[in-house]
Write a protein that holds these residues in place. Structure first.
Motif, PDB file in Angstrom:
ATOM      1  N   SER A  44      31.466  26.123  95.064  1.00 29.19           N
ATOM      2  CA  SER A  44      31.534  27.247  95.995  1.00 29.19           C
ATOM      3  C   SER A  44      31.874  26.727  97.391  1.00 29.19           C
ATOM      4  O   SER A  44      31.268  25.767  97.864  1.00 29.19           O
ATOM      5  CB  SER A  44      30.184  27.969  96.026  1.00 29.19           C
ATOM      6  N   SER A  67      32.357  33.385 100.424  1.00 29.82           N
ATOM      7  CA  SER A  67      32.492  32.148  99.659  1.00 29.82           C
ATOM      8  C   SER A  67      33.097  32.470  98.298  1.00 29.82           C
ATOM      9  O   SER A  67      32.980  33.589  97.812  1.00 29.82           O
ATOM     10  CB  SER A  67      31.140  31.444  99.500  1.00 29.82           C
ATOM     11  N   GLU A  68      33.760  31.488  97.736  1.00 29.66           N
ATOM     12  CA  GLU A  68      34.386  31.587  96.417  1.00 29.66           C
ATOM     13  C   GLU A  68      34.408  30.202  95.809  1.00 29.66           C
ATOM     14  O   GLU A  68      34.387  29.200  96.528  1.00 29.66           O
ATOM     15  CB  GLU A  68      35.829  32.094  96.521  1.00 29.66           C
ATOM     16  N   GLU A  69      34.507  30.143  94.494  1.00 28.84           N
ATOM     17  CA  GLU A  69      34.640  28.853  93.822  1.00 28.84           C
ATOM     18  C   GLU A  69      36.072  28.344  93.946  1.00 28.84           C
ATOM     19  O   GLU A  69      37.025  29.103  93.769  1.00 28.84           O
ATOM     20  CB  GLU A  69      34.267  28.976  92.341  1.00 28.84           C
TER      21      GLU A  69
END
Length: 163
Positions: free
Chosen positions: A88, A98-100
């Motif tokens: 993340s 947030s993002e992976e």
């Protein structure tokens, strides 16, 4: 030491490449101190000079407050593993999102210290993620460009709702 204003997405400066640091002087030491204070106040675990409007190839990373911050001047990735990992990620320039992101799980980075000494070291885990993320920023690649178009558009829309 001072907490400096952080440039926010979608400021075009976040898409510009930073210039190599050539002077290892008191001004550089002061900038590292300011970046450290700004990163802690954000709060974050990594920051680059471009995040505060200074287009120098400089990043400060602090994964553990007890171990203290580490400054990487003119960092460059000289090797990447074929093995990848997902982690993340987010940015102090786009707080709350947030993002992976998938990246090589290990890297070797060459950089200079704030006194100008050239070093090389291998990194894995969170340090590898942070170094790749911050070096991307120094190259003018904002982290959401590592996402698929759909995930990037969703992240931008979520951020727009927060601001």
């Amino acid at each position: 030491m001072a907490v400096r204003p952080i440039i926010r997405f979608p400021n075009p400066m976040l898409g510009r490449s930073a210039e190599r640091v050539s002077r290892f002087d008191d001004d550089l030491h002061s900038l590292v101190d300011d970046l450290t204070e700004t990163m802690r106040a954000a709060p974050g675990i990594g920051i680059t000079a471009p995040h505060v409007g200074v287009l120098y190839r400089l990043t400060v990373i602090e994964l553990d407050r007890r171990a203290g911050p580490r400054a990487f001047v003119n960092p460059e990735i000289v090797w990447r593993s074929a093995e990848t990992a997902r982690h993340s990620e987010g940015s102090i320039s786009m707080p709350g999102i947030s993002e992976e992101v998938e990246r090589p799980s290990r890297i070797r980075v060459r950089y200079q210290t704030i006194s100008g000494e050239t070093l090389e070291e291998e990194a894995s885990g969170l340090m590898a993620v942070c170094l790749q993320h911050e070096i991307d920023q120094l190259d003018g690649i904002f982290w959401i460009r590592r996402l698929s178009r759909l995930k990037r558009e969703r992240a931008v829309k979520r951020f727009e709702k927060l601001t």
